[in-house]
Design a protein around this motif. Structure first.
Motif, short mmCIF file in Angstrom:
data_model
loop_
_atom_site.label_atom_id
_atom_site.label_comp_id
_atom_site.label_asym_id
_atom_site.label_seq_id
_atom_site.Cartn_x
_atom_site.Cartn_y
_atom_site.Cartn_z
N GLU A 24 0.87 -1.17 0.07
CA GLU A 24 0.01 0.04 0.01
C GLU A 24 0.64 1.04 0.09
N ARG A 25 1.91 1.23 0.87
CA ARG A 25 2.93 2.47 0.83
C ARG A 25 3.42 2.63 -0.43
N ARG A 28 1.49 4.13 -3.22
CA ARG A 28 0.73 5.59 -3.24
C ARG A 28 1.01 6.44 -4.35
#
Length: 173
Positions: A24-25, A28
């Motif tokens: 997820e990071r 981004r």
């Protein structure tokens, strides 16, 4: 007599449990790029209609119920959405040759033009970012993105199939 309390330390997440957080990071930037492009497209067509156009592009001509299954919509909502898209000239609605009570949906040239605009905007934005990356990082991103997209498509197909089966089971007396 002293008692000792069982002070267990919090369980440390495993690598497998941490992977979605790291992913997820790491994505981004991709999300921000896509949101920016979609915000531009939302001005002209809206997100729900855009999803429907993408579904019809991917699936080809489809029945209203099939579109609903793909988008996770009940048939009446899918029908209203297809009415709006047809009124806007982005799809055609006609009786299905195999079942005249069913409605077959198909992209028009105008609907395809909307999707072509979306792709062109994404390509331009991806190109600007990719120009800032090394060839090695670009190759790794392509490889990972292909694998991710294939896995996501398998999950999506499975969900669509389950929704269709559930809808058909609900149609039975």
């Amino acid at each position: 007599m002293t008692t000792t309390r069982n002070r267990s330390r919090p369980k440390r997440p495993t690598e497998a449990e941490q992977y979605p957080v790291r992913l997820e990071r790491a994505t981004r930037g991709l999300l921000a790029l896509n949101v920016s492009v979609l915000e531009h497209m939302k001005i002209s067509v809206g997100l729900e209609p855009l999803r429907a156009l993408q579904s019809l592009d991917r699936r080809g001509p489809s029945m209203v119920g099939e579109l609903g299954d793909d988008l996770g919509l009940v048939p009446s909502t899918a029908s209203r959405l297809s009415d709006r898209l047809a009124e806007a000239g982005l799809i055609t609605r006609r009786p299905a040759p195999s079942n005249r009570r069913s409605t077959l949906l198909e992209l028009t040239d105008a609907g395809r033009a909307i999707l072509d605009e979306l792709v062109a905007l994404r390509i331009r934005a991806f190109g600007e970012v990719a120009d800032q990356m090394s060839n090695q990082d670009r190759a790794a991103l392509i490889q990972g993105a292909h694998a991710f997209t294939a896995a996501q498509q398998r999950l999506s197909d499975k969900s669509t199939k389950q929704r269709a089966e559930s809808r058909r089971a609900g149609d039975k007396p």
